[in-house]
Write a protein that holds these residues in place. Structure first.
Motif, PDB file in Angstrom:
ATOM      1  N   THR A 138       0.841  -1.194   0.000  1.00  0.00           N
ATOM      2  CA  THR A 138       0.000   0.000   0.000  1.00  0.00           C
ATOM      3  C   THR A 138       0.880   1.250   0.000  1.00  0.00           C
ATOM      4  N   THR A 139       0.270   2.370  -0.295  1.00  0.00           N
ATOM      5  CA  THR A 139       0.985   3.649  -0.254  1.00  0.00           C
ATOM      6  C   THR A 139       0.143   4.665   0.502  1.00  0.00           C
ATOM      7  N   SER A 140       0.790   5.714   0.900  1.00  0.00           N
ATOM      8  CA  SER A 140       0.114   6.818   1.570  1.00  0.00           C
ATOM      9  C   SER A 140       0.371   8.068   0.752  1.00  0.00           C
ATOM     10  N   PRO A 141      -0.635   8.911   0.584  1.00  0.00           N
ATOM     11  CA  PRO A 141      -0.375  10.156  -0.147  1.00  0.00           C
ATOM     12  C   PRO A 141       0.586  11.041   0.637  1.00  0.00           C
ATOM     13  N   LEU A 142       1.367  11.804  -0.097  1.00  0.00           N
ATOM     14  CA  LEU A 142       2.260  12.781   0.509  1.00  0.00           C
ATOM     15  C   LEU A 142       1.646  14.161   0.326  1.00  0.00           C
ATOM     16  N   LEU A 143       1.394  14.862   1.410  1.00  0.00           N
ATOM     17  CA  LEU A 143       0.891  16.229   1.371  1.00  0.00           C
ATOM     18  C   LEU A 143       2.026  17.136   1.801  1.00  0.00           C
ATOM     19  N   LEU A 144       2.511  17.949   0.886  1.00  0.00           N
ATOM     20  CA  LEU A 144       3.706  18.749   1.124  1.00  0.00           C
ATOM     21  C   LEU A 144       3.404  20.227   0.916  1.00  0.00           C
ATOM     22  N   ASP A 145       3.862  21.050   1.836  1.00  0.00           N
ATOM     23  CA  ASP A 145       3.597  22.491   1.770  1.00  0.00           C
ATOM     24  C   ASP A 145       4.919  23.252   1.674  1.00  0.00           C
ATOM     25  N   ASP A 153       4.225   6.231  -8.188  1.00  0.00           N
ATOM     26  CA  ASP A 153       3.850   5.129  -7.294  1.00  0.00           C
ATOM     27  C   ASP A 153       2.930   5.540  -6.161  1.00  0.00           C
ATOM     28  N   GLN A 154       2.847   6.829  -5.878  1.00  0.00           N
ATOM     29  CA  GLN A 154       1.969   7.293  -4.817  1.00  0.00           C
ATOM     30  C   GLN A 154       1.539   8.722  -5.117  1.00  0.00           C
ATOM     31  N   GLN A 155       0.431   9.097  -4.561  1.00  0.00           N
ATOM     32  CA  GLN A 155      -0.087  10.439  -4.787  1.00  0.00           C
ATOM     33  C   GLN A 155       0.769  11.464  -4.044  1.00  0.00           C
ATOM     34  N   VAL A 156       1.158  12.513  -4.759  1.00  0.00           N
ATOM     35  CA  VAL A 156       1.918  13.609  -4.174  1.00  0.00           C
ATOM     36  C   VAL A 156       1.122  14.892  -4.397  1.00  0.00           C
ATOM     37  N   VAL A 157       0.794  15.571  -3.316  1.00  0.00           N
ATOM     38  CA  VAL A 157       0.101  16.855  -3.381  1.00  0.00           C
ATOM     39  C   VAL A 157       1.080  17.897  -2.855  1.00  0.00           C
ATOM     40  N   LEU A 158       1.431  18.827  -3.722  1.00  0.00           N
ATOM     41  CA  LEU A 158       2.420  19.840  -3.371  1.00  0.00           C
ATOM     42  C   LEU A 158       1.777  21.218  -3.423  1.00  0.00           C
ATOM     43  N   PHE A 159       1.791  21.910  -2.313  1.00  0.00           N
ATOM     44  CA  PHE A 159       1.351  23.292  -2.252  1.00  0.00           C
ATOM     45  C   PHE A 159       2.594  24.158  -2.369  1.00  0.00           C
ATOM     46  N   ALA A 160       2.550  25.143  -3.258  1.00  0.00           N
ATOM     47  CA  ALA A 160       3.718  25.998  -3.447  1.00  0.00           C
ATOM     48  C   ALA A 160       3.266  27.387  -3.873  1.00  0.00           C
ATOM     49  N   GLN A 161       4.074  28.362  -3.511  1.00  0.00           N
ATOM     50  CA  GLN A 161       3.764  29.730  -3.890  1.00  0.00           C
ATOM     51  C   GLN A 161       4.791  30.318  -4.847  1.00  0.00           C
ATOM     52  N   GLN A 162       5.859  29.613  -5.114  1.00  0.00           N
ATOM     53  CA  GLN A 162       6.911  30.108  -5.986  1.00  0.00           C
ATOM     54  C   GLN A 162       6.506  30.026  -7.453  1.00  0.00           C
ATOM     55  N   SER A 163       6.800  31.064  -8.197  1.00  0.00           N
ATOM     56  CA  SER A 163       6.469  31.060  -9.627  1.00  0.00           C
ATOM     57  C   SER A 163       7.295  30.007 -10.369  1.00  0.00           C
ATOM     58  N   THR A 193      15.584  23.282  -6.493  1.00  0.00           N
ATOM     59  CA  THR A 193      14.126  23.254  -6.614  1.00  0.00           C
ATOM     60  C   THR A 193      13.713  22.391  -7.797  1.00  0.00           C
ATOM     61  N   LEU A 194      14.344  22.597  -8.943  1.00  0.00           N
ATOM     62  CA  LEU A 194      14.009  21.805 -10.130  1.00  0.00           C
ATOM     63  C   LEU A 194      14.331  20.327  -9.922  1.00  0.00           C
ATOM     64  N   GLN A 195      15.437  20.033  -9.246  1.00  0.00           N
ATOM     65  CA  GLN A 195      15.782  18.639  -8.958  1.00  0.00           C
ATOM     66  C   GLN A 195      14.761  18.001  -8.013  1.00  0.00           C
ATOM     67  N   LEU A 196      14.335  18.748  -6.997  1.00  0.00           N
ATOM     68  CA  LEU A 196      13.316  18.232  -6.075  1.00  0.00           C
ATOM     69  C   LEU A 196      12.000  17.971  -6.801  1.00  0.00           C
ATOM     70  N   LEU A 197      11.623  18.875  -7.685  1.00  0.00           N
ATOM     71  CA  LEU A 197      10.376  18.697  -8.428  1.00  0.00           C
ATOM     72  C   LEU A 197      10.440  17.461  -9.313  1.00  0.00           C
ATOM     73  N   GLU A 198      11.561  17.246  -9.977  1.00  0.00           N
ATOM     74  CA  GLU A 198      11.733  16.043 -10.804  1.00  0.00           C
ATOM     75  C   GLU A 198      11.632  14.789  -9.940  1.00  0.00           C
ATOM     76  N   TRP A 199      12.269  14.817  -8.766  1.00  0.00           N
ATOM     77  CA  TRP A 199      12.245  13.669  -7.863  1.00  0.00           C
ATOM     78  C   TRP A 199      10.830  13.403  -7.350  1.00  0.00           C
ATOM     79  N   LEU A 200      10.135  14.462  -6.952  1.00  0.00           N
ATOM     80  CA  LEU A 200       8.755  14.299  -6.484  1.00  0.00           C
ATOM     81  C   LEU A 200       7.861  13.777  -7.607  1.00  0.00           C
ATOM     82  N   HIS A 201       8.112  14.221  -8.824  1.00  0.00           N
ATOM     83  CA  HIS A 201       7.327  13.729  -9.956  1.00  0.00           C
ATOM     84  C   HIS A 201       7.568  12.233 -10.167  1.00  0.00           C
TER      85      HIS A 201
END
Length: 94
Positions: free
Chosen positions: A27-34, A58-68, A45-53
């Protein structure tokens, strides 16, 4: 002794590892990241976004971000139906 940005990235890795460790096998758990990229420079930042993608395969990732930079990356790299970008309207604060 780490910079604030590096410490935040280590905490992110620990949260992901903990989320994987705590769920039942198969099973997996969603990741909620702010704002997990707010302390990172643009290259990291770009490397982290690629990694999170990659994680989101394999699991749901919800990312809240304010950076353009994050919003621009999302518009260019996330493809429906497996990905989604939801932009929230700004809220005026009195």
């Amino acid at each position: 002794r780490l910079s604030h940005g590096t410490a935040e990235q280590v905490y992110l890795l620990l949260r992901v590892a903990l989320a994987h460790h705590l769920v039942q096998a198969g099973t997996t758990s969603p990741l909620l990241l702010d704002d997990v990229t707010v302390q990172a420079d643009s290259k990291r930042t770009l490397q982290l976004l690629e990694w999170l993608h990659e994680l989101s395969r394999d699991q749901q990732v919800v990312l809240f971000a304010q950076q353009s930079l994050v919003a621009d990356w999302a518009r260019q790299n996330l493809i429906e139906p497996q990905d989604a970008v939801v932009e929230l309207s700004p809220v005026a604060v009195d």
